[in-house]
Every structure is written in structure tokens, then in C-alpha cells.
Motif scaffolding. Structure first.
Motif, PDB file in Angstrom:
ATOM      1  N   ALA A   1      -3.067   6.592   1.831  1.00  0.00           N
ATOM      2  CA  ALA A   1      -4.287   5.905   1.409  1.00  0.00           C
ATOM      3  C   ALA A   1      -5.204   5.652   2.602  1.00  0.00           C
ATOM      4  N   THR A   2      -4.612   5.337   3.740  1.00  0.00           N
ATOM      5  CA  THR A   2      -5.409   5.122   4.958  1.00  0.00           C
ATOM      6  C   THR A   2      -6.096   6.408   5.385  1.00  0.00           C
ATOM      7  N   ASP A   3      -5.356   7.488   5.389  1.00  0.00           N
ATOM      8  CA  ASP A   3      -5.930   8.769   5.811  1.00  0.00           C
ATOM      9  C   ASP A   3      -7.015   9.248   4.846  1.00  0.00           C
ATOM     10  N   ARG A   4      -6.943   8.808   3.586  1.00  0.00           N
ATOM     11  CA  ARG A   4      -7.983   9.174   2.623  1.00  0.00           C
ATOM     12  C   ARG A   4      -9.209   8.265   2.727  1.00  0.00           C
ATOM     13  N   GLY A   5      -9.151   7.288   3.620  1.00  0.00           N
ATOM     14  CA  GLY A   5     -10.297   6.403   3.818  1.00  0.00           C
ATOM     15  C   GLY A   5     -10.466   5.360   2.728  1.00  0.00           C
ATOM     16  N   GLU A   6      -9.347   4.908   2.140  1.00  0.00           N
ATOM     17  CA  GLU A   6      -9.423   3.978   1.021  1.00  0.00           C
ATOM     18  C   GLU A   6      -9.599   2.518   1.434  1.00  0.00           C
ATOM     19  N   PHE A   7      -9.509   2.236   2.751  1.00  0.00           N
ATOM     20  CA  PHE A   7      -9.638   0.859   3.219  1.00  0.00           C
ATOM     21  C   PHE A   7     -10.824   0.742   4.173  1.00  0.00           C
ATOM     22  N   ASP A   8     -11.490  -0.399   4.098  1.00  0.00           N
ATOM     23  CA  ASP A   8     -12.524  -0.733   5.078  1.00  0.00           C
ATOM     24  C   ASP A   8     -11.932  -1.477   6.267  1.00  0.00           C
ATOM     25  N   CYS A   9     -10.762  -2.082   6.033  1.00  0.00           N
ATOM     26  CA  CYS A   9     -10.100  -2.869   7.077  1.00  0.00           C
ATOM     27  C   CYS A   9      -8.618  -2.930   6.760  1.00  0.00           C
TER      28      CYS A   9
ATOM     29  N   LEU B   1      -0.574   6.999  11.291  1.00  0.00           N
ATOM     30  CA  LEU B   1      -1.975   6.890  10.911  1.00  0.00           C
ATOM     31  C   LEU B   1      -2.832   7.830  11.744  1.00  0.00           C
ATOM     32  N   GLU B   2      -3.546   8.727  11.056  1.00  0.00           N
ATOM     33  CA  GLU B   2      -4.413   9.685  11.744  1.00  0.00           C
ATOM     34  C   GLU B   2      -5.849   9.188  11.824  1.00  0.00           C
ATOM     35  N   LYS B   3      -6.325   8.582  10.738  1.00  0.00           N
ATOM     36  CA  LYS B   3      -7.677   8.017  10.712  1.00  0.00           C
ATOM     37  C   LYS B   3      -7.555   6.542  10.361  1.00  0.00           C
ATOM     38  N   THR B   4      -8.271   5.704  11.089  1.00  0.00           N
ATOM     39  CA  THR B   4      -8.149   4.280  10.828  1.00  0.00           C
ATOM     40  C   THR B   4      -9.520   3.622  10.680  1.00  0.00           C
ATOM     41  N   PRO B   5      -9.594   2.610   9.810  1.00  0.00           N
ATOM     42  CA  PRO B   5     -10.813   1.818   9.698  1.00  0.00           C
ATOM     43  C   PRO B   5     -10.753   0.671  10.721  1.00  0.00           C
ATOM     44  N   ARG B   6     -11.430  -0.405  10.457  1.00  0.00           N
ATOM     45  CA  ARG B   6     -11.341  -1.593  11.296  1.00  0.00           C
ATOM     46  C   ARG B   6      -9.921  -2.150  11.184  1.00  0.00           C
ATOM     47  N   ILE B   7      -9.303  -2.439  12.321  1.00  0.00           N
ATOM     48  CA  ILE B   7      -7.914  -2.897  12.347  1.00  0.00           C
ATOM     49  C   ILE B   7      -7.873  -4.294  12.963  1.00  0.00           C
TER      50      ILE B   7
ATOM     51  N   LYS C   1     -12.645  -3.357   1.069  1.00  0.00           N
ATOM     52  CA  LYS C   1     -11.267  -3.131   0.635  1.00  0.00           C
ATOM     53  C   LYS C   1     -10.337  -3.369   1.828  1.00  0.00           C
ATOM     54  N   ILE C   2      -9.421  -4.319   1.664  1.00  0.00           N
ATOM     55  CA  ILE C   2      -8.548  -4.758   2.747  1.00  0.00           C
ATOM     56  C   ILE C   2      -7.124  -4.267   2.503  1.00  0.00           C
ATOM     57  N   GLY C   3      -6.612  -3.411   3.378  1.00  0.00           N
ATOM     58  CA  GLY C   3      -5.237  -2.940   3.293  1.00  0.00           C
ATOM     59  C   GLY C   3      -4.294  -3.923   3.950  1.00  0.00           C
ATOM     60  N   LEU C   4      -3.221  -4.262   3.247  1.00  0.00           N
ATOM     61  CA  LEU C   4      -2.272  -5.273   3.725  1.00  0.00           C
ATOM     62  C   LEU C   4      -0.850  -4.721   3.689  1.00  0.00           C
ATOM     63  N   PRO C   5      -0.390  -4.048   4.738  1.00  0.00           N
ATOM     64  CA  PRO C   5       1.004  -3.614   4.796  1.00  0.00           C
ATOM     65  C   PRO C   5       1.879  -4.790   5.227  1.00  0.00           C
ATOM     66  N   ARG C   6       2.767  -5.232   4.340  1.00  0.00           N
ATOM     67  CA  ARG C   6       3.457  -6.491   4.558  1.00  0.00           C
ATOM     68  C   ARG C   6       4.926  -6.395   4.171  1.00  0.00           C
ATOM     69  N   ALA C   7       5.624  -7.497   4.422  1.00  0.00           N
ATOM     70  CA  ALA C   7       6.977  -7.666   3.910  1.00  0.00           C
ATOM     71  C   ALA C   7       6.917  -7.962   2.419  1.00  0.00           C
ATOM     72  N   ASP C   8       8.026  -7.742   1.751  1.00  0.00           N
ATOM     73  CA  ASP C   8       8.123  -8.022   0.316  1.00  0.00           C
ATOM     74  C   ASP C   8       8.378  -9.515   0.113  1.00  0.00           C
ATOM     75  N   VAL C   9       7.404 -10.289   0.570  1.00  0.00           N
ATOM     76  CA  VAL C   9       7.453 -11.757   0.488  1.00  0.00           C
ATOM     77  C   VAL C   9       6.082 -12.223   0.012  1.00  0.00           C
ATOM     78  N   PRO C  10       6.009 -13.074  -0.985  1.00  0.00           N
ATOM     79  CA  PRO C  10       4.696 -13.486  -1.495  1.00  0.00           C
ATOM     80  C   PRO C  10       3.861 -14.199  -0.422  1.00  0.00           C
ATOM     81  N   ASN C  11       2.564 -13.935  -0.431  1.00  0.00           N
ATOM     82  CA  ASN C  11       1.612 -14.691   0.384  1.00  0.00           C
ATOM     83  C   ASN C  11       0.348 -14.875  -0.457  1.00  0.00           C
ATOM     84  N   ALA C  12       0.505 -15.644  -1.524  1.00  0.00           N
ATOM     85  CA  ALA C  12      -0.617 -15.867  -2.440  1.00  0.00           C
ATOM     86  C   ALA C  12      -1.831 -16.479  -1.745  1.00  0.00           C
ATOM     87  N   PRO C  13      -1.656 -17.416  -0.799  1.00  0.00           N
ATOM     88  CA  PRO C  13      -2.845 -17.979  -0.147  1.00  0.00           C
ATOM     89  C   PRO C  13      -3.708 -16.931   0.548  1.00  0.00           C
TER      90      PRO C  13
END
Length: 230
Positions: A47-55, A71-77, A118-130
């Protein structure tokens, strides 16, 4: 002082050197282990390489370590702290680092820029609702990818040689199998961890700012006041 630090096995990084810089020794204890979800990691990289995230917001060093080489292409990190940023820059990925050490600092850091992004969030499998709710409320579009699980080891932590124990996350405390001692100095890396510890009946003497360095600074201030530094 010899400090037992909760870490994922193999993810100790530069803890020994960082503790030594403050005049202490440390070793790692492992209340949790990680299980990488390769299908989710691959989906995020694609999804990152397809440009699906702005950050992309890396909320810890582990997903940065896993994903940076893919990651070959990256947005704002955005990295949550210097150790996370270090994993990214080692793979020549430019990033910004939050001025604080909590995910709650992310939305205020981006300000008005986040609207419609669109914000990409690679995370642990732990809720972070806030975090998810804050992004959406600010007008951003959160896309969460839970790239790894945190699994309790259920092993009794070896605290025999330790003079202090540092819990580095709320889950590392709630998953820990350990026996408190009257002579064991108990520390929390930050307020979120400290709150979880208090709820569990453990009241940390030292509470850091969310970083190892901040916790060690607080420890040295405490040691200076009580004159117990060794």
C-alpha cells in the motif's frame, strides 16, 4: 545501579550503552514476545509503494525495523522517538521525530495539515482508540495495520540480580510474572505505564517522561536526593 528493563526478546537495542551513559548497568527481561504477521506487513508495504498514504506514523521501533527495508517509496514519515527514527534512518528513510514520546502528541504535531490526509499506522495488535479517534476528529483518515502481536511469555522474570526494575509499557507490566521485593526500586517509563501499575497495586517510585533517557534522568535525580546511587 543494576536495572532490569522489560523488552521484547532481541529488541534491547542500545539499552546497555544508554544506561551506562547515566552511570548504571542494565539487562533485559522479557514478559512479552512478538509474533510478526507477515501478511499484514506485506499488505502495508504494498500500500505504501502504491502511494496510498499521505503520512506514516511509526509508534514504536519494532514496526520501523520490520518495514523500513521493504519500503521503496515513502510519503511524510513521523517517528515517535529517536530510537524509532534511528531504525528508519539506518535504511536511508528520512523522517521527522515527535517532540514528545506519546502517540497523543501526533495529531497536535501535524496540526491543520492532517485534514483530508490518509495516515498509515503500522502497529502492534493492541487497541489505541484515542489515537484513531484523534486522527479522525482532526479530519484525517486513519488506516491501521496491526503488523505484529504481543504475546505474554508467562515466564517468571529474573529479578534476583536487579536493584531496580523498569517497566517500559503498560502491557509489559500487566503481562509480567514477578515478585516484588522491599529493596527493589520500581520504575515506570512514563505516566501511561505508571497508571497501569497503580491500577495493579504497584506504585512506582520513579516515573519517566516516556523515554529511557528521561527515566534515567529522573532516577539520577532521585538517587542524588536520597544518596543511594551505587
Amino acid at each position: 545501579m543494576k536495572i532490569a528493563v522489560t523488552r521484547l526478546a532481541g529488541k534491547e537495542g542500545r539499552d546497555v550503552a544508554r544506561c551506562a551513559a547515566f552511570g548504571h548497568a542494565c539487562y533485559s527481561i522479557h514478559p512479552l514476545r512478538s509474533e510478526i504477521r507477515e501478511d499484514v506487513v506485506a499488505a502495508f508495504a504494498d500500500a505504501t509503494d502504491r502511494g496510498e498514504f499521505d503520512c506514516i506514523f511509526f509508534t514504536s521501533a519494532l514496526p520501523a525495523k520490520i518495514l523500513a527495508p521493504r519500503l521503496e517509496k515513502t510519503p511524510r514519515i513521523i517517528a515517535i522517538g529517536p530510537e524509532t527514527a534511528r531504525e528508519l534512518t539506518q535504511c536511508s528513510i528520512a523522517c521527522e521525530t515527535l517532540p514528545g514520546f506519546y502517540s497523543r502528541d501526533f495529531v497536535p504535531y501535524l496540526g491543520e495539515w492532517i485534514k483530508g490526509k490518509k495516515i498509515g499506522l503500522p502497529r502492534a495488535d493492541v487497541p489505541n482508540a484515542p489515537l484513531i479517534d484523534a486522527i479522525a476528529k482532526a479530519g484525517g483518515i486513519p488506516r491501521e495495520f496491526r503488523c505484529y502481536r504481543l504475546v505474554p511469555t508467562n515466564e517468571s522474570l529474573d529479578l534476583h540480580p536487579a536493584e531496580a526494575v523498569l517497566f517500559t509499557s503498560a502491557m509489559s507490566y500487566t503481562s509480567a510474572v514477578w515478585t516484588p521485593r522491599p529493596d527493589l526500586l520500581v520504575m515506570a517509563i512514563g505516566e501511561i505505564t505508571a497508571d497501569a501499575m497503580r491500577c495493579g497495586g504497584t506504585f512506582p517510585t520513579i516515573v519517566g517522561d516516556g523515554s529511557l533517557e528521561g527515566t534515567l534522568t529522573a532516577l539520577n535525580e532521585y538517587c542524588g536526593r536520597t544518596r543511594i546511587i551505587r
